[in-house]
Design a protein around this motif. Structure first.
Motif, mmCIF file in Angstrom:
data_model
loop_
_atom_site.group_PDB
_atom_site.id
_atom_site.type_symbol
_atom_site.label_atom_id
_atom_site.label_comp_id
_atom_site.label_asym_id
_atom_site.label_seq_id
_atom_site.Cartn_x
_atom_site.Cartn_y
_atom_site.Cartn_z
ATOM 1 N N LEU A 1 0.779 -1.288 -0.006
ATOM 2 C CA LEU A 1 0.024 -0.042 0.003
ATOM 3 C C LEU A 1 0.807 1.186 -0.105
ATOM 4 O O LEU A 1 2.007 1.242 0.611
ATOM 5 C CB LEU A 1 -0.901 -0.104 1.245
ATOM 6 C CG LEU A 1 -1.747 1.086 1.514
ATOM 7 C CD1 LEU A 1 -3.038 1.103 0.514
ATOM 8 C CD2 LEU A 1 -2.629 1.269 2.518
ATOM 9 N N GLY A 2 0.373 2.214 -0.896
ATOM 10 C CA GLY A 2 1.326 3.614 -0.719
ATOM 11 C C GLY A 2 0.576 4.524 -1.526
ATOM 12 O O GLY A 2 -0.865 4.357 -1.746
ATOM 13 N N ALA A 3 1.140 5.599 -1.892
ATOM 14 C CA ALA A 3 0.399 6.623 -2.642
ATOM 15 C C ALA A 3 1.377 7.117 -3.812
ATOM 16 O O ALA A 3 2.880 6.911 -3.881
ATOM 17 C CB ALA A 3 0.069 7.745 -1.890
ATOM 18 N N ARG A 4 0.676 7.615 -5.051
ATOM 19 C CA ARG A 4 1.723 7.990 -5.942
ATOM 20 C C ARG A 4 2.088 9.369 -5.504
ATOM 21 O O ARG A 4 1.575 10.240 -4.737
ATOM 22 C CB ARG A 4 1.065 8.175 -7.282
ATOM 23 C CG ARG A 4 1.944 8.918 -8.489
ATOM 24 C CD ARG A 4 1.201 8.436 -9.700
ATOM 25 N NE ARG A 4 2.012 8.739 -10.737
ATOM 26 C CZ ARG A 4 1.917 9.177 -12.111
ATOM 27 N NH1 ARG A 4 0.631 9.667 -12.311
ATOM 28 N NH2 ARG A 4 2.592 9.139 -12.910
ATOM 29 N N ALA A 5 3.575 9.802 -5.647
ATOM 30 C CA ALA A 5 4.238 10.782 -5.137
ATOM 31 C C ALA A 5 3.369 11.864 -5.977
ATOM 32 O O ALA A 5 3.455 11.925 -6.986
ATOM 33 C CB ALA A 5 5.496 10.820 -5.325
ATOM 34 N N PRO A 6 3.209 13.028 -5.052
ATOM 35 C CA PRO A 6 2.411 14.360 -5.796
ATOM 36 C C PRO A 6 3.368 14.809 -6.700
ATOM 37 O O PRO A 6 2.955 15.368 -7.591
ATOM 38 C CB PRO A 6 2.206 15.179 -4.501
ATOM 39 C CG PRO A 6 2.528 14.480 -3.347
ATOM 40 C CD PRO A 6 3.211 13.157 -3.732
ATOM 41 N N THR A 7 4.599 14.807 -6.803
ATOM 42 C CA THR A 7 5.789 15.319 -7.634
ATOM 43 C C THR A 7 5.933 14.430 -8.952
ATOM 44 O O THR A 7 6.856 14.858 -9.699
ATOM 45 C CB THR A 7 6.763 15.794 -6.983
ATOM 46 O OG1 THR A 7 7.399 14.663 -6.370
ATOM 47 C CG2 THR A 7 6.463 16.998 -5.941
ATOM 48 N N ALA A 8 5.309 13.259 -8.678
ATOM 49 C CA ALA A 8 5.894 12.315 -9.736
ATOM 50 C C ALA A 8 5.385 12.676 -11.149
ATOM 51 O O ALA A 8 4.297 13.156 -11.273
ATOM 52 C CB ALA A 8 5.291 10.977 -9.428
ATOM 53 N N THR A 9 6.249 12.366 -12.008
ATOM 54 C CA THR A 9 5.697 12.504 -13.554
ATOM 55 C C THR A 9 5.803 10.978 -14.201
ATOM 56 O O THR A 9 6.534 10.203 -13.605
ATOM 57 C CB THR A 9 6.712 13.692 -14.198
ATOM 58 O OG1 THR A 9 8.086 12.980 -14.293
ATOM 59 C CG2 THR A 9 6.564 14.854 -13.690
ATOM 60 N N THR A 10 5.196 11.146 -15.045
ATOM 61 C CA THR A 10 4.994 9.742 -16.070
ATOM 62 C C THR A 10 6.565 9.345 -16.227
ATOM 63 O O THR A 10 7.324 9.997 -16.617
ATOM 64 C CB THR A 10 4.226 9.690 -17.256
ATOM 65 O OG1 THR A 10 3.030 10.441 -17.000
ATOM 66 C CG2 THR A 10 4.297 8.479 -18.066
ATOM 67 N N ALA A 11 6.893 8.368 -15.823
ATOM 68 C CA ALA A 11 8.250 7.430 -16.251
ATOM 69 C C ALA A 11 8.446 7.800 -17.846
ATOM 70 O O ALA A 11 7.638 7.689 -18.697
ATOM 71 C CB ALA A 11 8.183 5.798 -16.034
ATOM 72 N N GLU A 12 9.779 7.969 -18.027
ATOM 73 C CA GLU A 12 10.363 8.238 -19.173
ATOM 74 C C GLU A 12 9.793 7.106 -20.393
ATOM 75 O O GLU A 12 9.744 5.958 -19.928
ATOM 76 C CB GLU A 12 11.742 8.335 -19.329
ATOM 77 C CG GLU A 12 12.221 9.671 -18.702
ATOM 78 C CD GLU A 12 13.684 9.590 -18.621
ATOM 79 O OE1 GLU A 12 14.434 8.663 -19.177
ATOM 80 O OE2 GLU A 12 14.091 10.549 -17.611
#
Length: 142
Positions: free
Chosen positions: A88-99
């Motif tokens: 269980l976790g959350a997508r980081a708010p600053t994450a961008t789509t992986a290259e």
């Protein structure tokens, strides 16, 4: 004024959601026999208010289903009772789509892209499990 949930189509949606990743065993045919038992397939569920979106990459399609008014603990209890491993976790708010890169589509690749995980050496469900635990953003739910 009541708060409205973020619509599924809004790009901010994936940035604010809790994500439950499910690792499971599948029939050990062909190359699947080489994968670690209990880690032959993975899929995820993304939270939106009282609902969860199930995203299950299958061999020839992707299963998408909205599970209405389901509590997280109910999902955890169900998947654990059926012998699955969970993170269980959350997508980081600053994450961008992986290259973008040319990689074979698999359950691991789809989950990595949903999470914006950049881990080119991760190919198998167990490698994904270890990578997510090592990053400390994901934990086995209590």
């Amino acid at each position: 004024m009541a708060m409205r949930p973020i619509p599924y189509s809004d790009p901010r949606y994936l940035h604010s959601a809790r994500i439950l990743i499910v690792f499971e065993d599948r029939s050990a045919k062909g190359l699947m026999r080489l994968l670690r038992p209990g880690f032959r397939h993975c899929f995820c569920l993304i939270e939106n208010e009282d609902d969860w979106i199930l995203i299950d990459p299958l061999k020839s399609s992707v299963r998408l289903e909205i599970l209405r008014h389901i509590q997280l603990q109910s999902l955890i209890d169900h998947y654990r009772a059926t012998g699955r491993t969970l993170l269980l976790g959350a997508r980081a708010p600053t994450a961008t789509t992986a290259e973008s890169s040319i990689r074979p589509m698999s359950c691991v690749e789809l989950v990595k892209r949903l999470l914006a995980v950049r881990a080119p050496a991760v190919w198998t469900p167990y490698q994904l499990y270890a990578c997510l635990l090592d990053g400390r953003e994901f934990n086995e739910p209590g």
